[in-house]
Design a protein around this motif. Structure first.
Motif, PDB file in Angstrom:
ATOM      1  N   TYR A  73       0.834  -1.204   0.000  1.00  0.00           N
ATOM      2  CA  TYR A  73       0.000   0.000   0.000  1.00  0.00           C
ATOM      3  C   TYR A  73       0.869   1.254   0.000  1.00  0.00           C
ATOM      4  N   ILE A  80      -0.584 -13.759  -0.180  1.00  0.00           N
ATOM      5  CA  ILE A  80      -0.711 -12.781  -1.270  1.00  0.00           C
ATOM      6  C   ILE A  80      -2.147 -12.289  -1.387  1.00  0.00           C
ATOM      7  N   THR A  81      -3.118 -13.203  -1.285  1.00  0.00           N
ATOM      8  CA  THR A  81      -4.519 -12.777  -1.404  1.00  0.00           C
ATOM      9  C   THR A  81      -4.853 -11.743  -0.338  1.00  0.00           C
ATOM     10  N   MET A 132      -5.570  -7.314  -0.904  1.00  0.00           N
ATOM     11  CA  MET A 132      -6.946  -6.849  -0.675  1.00  0.00           C
ATOM     12  C   MET A 132      -7.101  -5.324  -0.601  1.00  0.00           C
ATOM     13  N   PRO A 133      -6.178  -4.564   0.056  1.00  0.00           N
ATOM     14  CA  PRO A 133      -6.368  -3.113   0.074  1.00  0.00           C
ATOM     15  C   PRO A 133      -6.311  -2.487  -1.317  1.00  0.00           C
ATOM     16  N   VAL A 135      -7.267  -4.207  -4.281  1.00  0.00           N
ATOM     17  CA  VAL A 135      -8.220  -4.815  -5.211  1.00  0.00           C
ATOM     18  C   VAL A 135      -9.503  -3.990  -5.309  1.00  0.00           C
ATOM     19  N   GLY A 191     -12.579  -4.404  -5.309  1.00  0.00           N
ATOM     20  CA  GLY A 191     -13.784  -5.162  -5.019  1.00  0.00           C
ATOM     21  C   GLY A 191     -15.015  -4.286  -4.928  1.00  0.00           C
ATOM     22  N   LEU A 192     -14.827  -3.113  -4.329  1.00  0.00           N
ATOM     23  CA  LEU A 192     -15.946  -2.191  -4.178  1.00  0.00           C
ATOM     24  C   LEU A 192     -16.460  -1.726  -5.534  1.00  0.00           C
ATOM     25  N   ILE A 230     -16.276  -3.287  -8.368  1.00  0.00           N
ATOM     26  CA  ILE A 230     -16.986  -4.377  -9.049  1.00  0.00           C
ATOM     27  C   ILE A 230     -18.429  -4.416  -8.565  1.00  0.00           C
ATOM     28  N   ILE A 287     -11.952  -4.041 -13.913  1.00  0.00           N
ATOM     29  CA  ILE A 287     -11.276  -5.174 -14.550  1.00  0.00           C
ATOM     30  C   ILE A 287      -9.830  -4.801 -14.860  1.00  0.00           C
ATOM     31  N   ALA A 323      -7.864  -4.925 -11.612  1.00  0.00           N
ATOM     32  CA  ALA A 323      -7.618  -6.305 -11.194  1.00  0.00           C
ATOM     33  C   ALA A 323      -6.556  -6.941 -12.089  1.00  0.00           C
ATOM     34  N   PHE A 324      -6.592  -6.597 -13.379  1.00  0.00           N
ATOM     35  CA  PHE A 324      -5.605  -7.133 -14.302  1.00  0.00           C
ATOM     36  C   PHE A 324      -4.202  -6.658 -13.926  1.00  0.00           C
ATOM     37  N   GLY A 326      -3.092  -8.640 -10.836  1.00  0.00           N
ATOM     38  CA  GLY A 326      -2.749 -10.014 -11.182  1.00  0.00           C
ATOM     39  C   GLY A 326      -1.435 -10.086 -11.941  1.00  0.00           C
ATOM     40  N   PHE A 364     -10.641  -0.747   6.330  1.00  0.00           N
ATOM     41  CA  PHE A 364     -11.068  -0.238   5.034  1.00  0.00           C
ATOM     42  C   PHE A 364     -11.755   1.102   5.189  1.00  0.00           C
ATOM     43  N   ILE A 393      -9.045   3.521   4.971  1.00  0.00           N
ATOM     44  CA  ILE A 393      -8.538   3.673   3.601  1.00  0.00           C
ATOM     45  C   ILE A 393      -9.517   4.488   2.760  1.00  0.00           C
ATOM     46  N   ILE A 444     -17.403  -4.780   2.681  1.00  0.00           N
ATOM     47  CA  ILE A 444     -16.065  -5.099   2.181  1.00  0.00           C
ATOM     48  C   ILE A 444     -15.628  -6.545   2.468  1.00  0.00           C
ATOM     49  N   VAL A 457     -16.940  -8.781  -0.246  1.00  0.00           N
ATOM     50  CA  VAL A 457     -16.622  -8.468  -1.637  1.00  0.00           C
ATOM     51  C   VAL A 457     -15.594  -9.444  -2.204  1.00  0.00           C
ATOM     52  N   GLY A 479     -12.942  -9.587  -3.755  1.00  0.00           N
ATOM     53  CA  GLY A 479     -11.669  -9.040  -4.214  1.00  0.00           C
ATOM     54  C   GLY A 479     -10.614 -10.108  -4.367  1.00  0.00           C
ATOM     55  N   TYR A 519      -8.764 -11.163  -7.901  1.00  0.00           N
ATOM     56  CA  TYR A 519      -7.312 -11.204  -8.085  1.00  0.00           C
ATOM     57  C   TYR A 519      -6.865 -12.588  -8.546  1.00  0.00           C
ATOM     58  N   MET A 528      -7.597 -13.125 -12.210  1.00  0.00           N
ATOM     59  CA  MET A 528      -6.669 -12.411 -13.084  1.00  0.00           C
ATOM     60  C   MET A 528      -5.303 -13.075 -13.093  1.00  0.00           C
ATOM     61  N   ARG A 529      -4.891 -13.599 -11.932  1.00  0.00           N
ATOM     62  CA  ARG A 529      -3.582 -14.243 -11.896  1.00  0.00           C
ATOM     63  C   ARG A 529      -3.573 -15.476 -12.787  1.00  0.00           C
ATOM     64  N   VAL A 534      -3.234 -14.410 -16.368  1.00  0.00           N
ATOM     65  CA  VAL A 534      -1.874 -14.018 -16.713  1.00  0.00           C
ATOM     66  C   VAL A 534      -0.965 -15.244 -16.813  1.00  0.00           C
TER      67      VAL A 534
END
Lengths: 245, 147
Positions: free
Chosen positions: A149, A193-194, A198-199, A201, A203-204, A206, A229, A232-233, A236, B16, B19, B86, B89, B91, B95, B98-99, B102
């Motif tokens: 972040y 990693i997931t 998260m901070p 991504v 998600g909101l 989407i 998208i 997120a791309f 990833g 969140f 943030i 949140i 969601v 998220g 991710y 997408m991974r 890729v």
């Protein structure tokens, strides 16, 4: 009353809200309420994530404004909401409304960067646990999420394109997580990693996009969807670059 | 185990909130709403419910609580609902999808993307249900007042 001025106040409220990440229907609703409260008739506003159209009295007053920067700053939405409540209650003259909206637009109300980074770190750690990780994953996710972040904030200052900022930040997240796991700190690379991404991504976005689509705001929904998208791309791809080594 | 989930989901939702820069007076509410929604989802999915309906129920709870808090503390619903939903969601799944794209694993990637759309739709539907419930309540109580 001066129609131009009323339209300006209304546009300003809409601009602040859109730049702070409000839903398009809320922006339109607020603008219409403000304009009607000052006596404009037949008000139409049309907000998209990248611009607002506004007209009143059968297009006699018509305005357009472009939205360049978008962030999530809920406090500003709250402030504009309060100003709009005061206006509809009749407590503010048009000059006062303009002044207070200007003050909101100028104010820098965000939390200090350090606190944001600490919050992001805590979020990362918590998510790695919530998504089925174990306690040994907590600290590595916390650290790599915080670093990610911080890198994102730094990169966003230097580079205007948020795609690149997200890419670099998630690259660092992947790198840190890999290093931690390589030295035997942490248990499950995927969960670390997931949690750590998260901070970043979207998600909101989407969820908001689907919500806009369901509510019939098709343009706003599709453009928000594409934006998320892309983000997120970027995330990833950033992590995958580390995996490729 | 459940206490740990309660704690982490509170921290995640309130974090969140920081943030997204919610007003300082709303941070506790954000955390609580997020915790409530997540715990309902967690209990349901742990007891064998599919994740999509579990997400709908979690989102409905978070939505109703946000409406309630928004009215109580006089702020826009979005201020609370955003950090409240949140934890639900998708998220992490987004991710993940997408991974896999890729990494050329399109088979898994498309599956995960479909799941993201379903989960996002579930949240949107849950929030809408709570909004509709709120409007119905308003209309009914107005009728009561009029009659």
């Amino acid at each position: 009353m001066d129609r131009e001025l009323i339209a300006n106040v209304s546009m300003m409220a809409g601009k602040i809200m859109l730049e702070s990440g409000a839903e398009t229907y809320r922006v339109e609703d607020t603008m219409n309420r403000i304009a009607s409260a000052f006596g404009l008739e037949d008000v139409h506003s049309y907000a998209t994530p990248t611009g607002i159209n506004f007209s009143a009295n059968f297009a006699e007053v018509t305005k357009f404004i472009r939205i360049q920067n978008r962030a999530t700053d809920l406090q500003k939405i709250d402030e504009v909401n309060r100003v709009s409540r005061d206006i509809t209650a009749g407590n503010l003259t048009i000059q006062e409304a303009l002044e207070s909206l200007r003050a909101v637009a100028k104010a820098k109300m965000t939390f200090p960067y350090l606190i944001q980074i600490i919050a992001a770190a805590l979020v990362s750690g918590s998510f790695s646990f919530m998504f089925g990780g174990v306690w040994p994953d907590f600290l590595p996710a916390l650290i790599s999420g915080g670093v990610g972040y911080a890198v994102m904030l730094g990169a966003a200052k230097l580079i205007e394109v948020s795609f690149i900022a997200h890419f670099i930040a998630s690259f660092f997240i992947g790198l840190f997580a890999m290093i931690f796991l390589a030295v035997g700190f942490g248990d499950n690379l995927d969960k670390v990693i997931t949690g750590a991404v998260m901070p970043l991504v979207p998600g909101l976005h989407i969820t908001n996009a689907v919500r806009d689509l369901l509510a019939g705001h098709l343009v706003a929904g599709v453009s928000k969807g594409v934006e998320s998208i892309l983000t997120a791309f970027a995330i990833g791809a950033g992590v995958a670059v580390v995996f490729a080594f | 185990m459940i206490t740990a989930q309660l704690m982490t989901s509170f921290i995640a939702a309130a974090g969140f909130g920081v943030i997204f820069n919610v007003p300082r007076r709303a941070l506790i509410q954000c955390g609580t709403v997020g915790m409530a929604g997540w715990i309902l989802y967690y209990m349901l999915s742990q007891n064998g419910m599919d994740v999509v309906p579990a997400t709908i129920f979690g989102a409905i709870l978070a939505g109703v609580l946000s409406q309630f808090c928004a009215k109580l503390f006089k702020m826009p619903v979005i201020v609370i609902s955003v950090s409240g939903i949140i934890p639900l969601v998708p998220g992490g799944v987004a991710y993940d999808a997408m991974r896999h794209f890729v990494e050329n694993d399109y088979y898994t990637a498309v599956q995960l993307s479909a799941k993201v759309m379903l989960l996002a739709g579930a949240i949107a539907i849950g929030l809408m249900f709570s909004e509709v419930a709120n409007q119905l309540m308003k209309k009914i109580s107005r009728k009561d007042a009029a009659s």
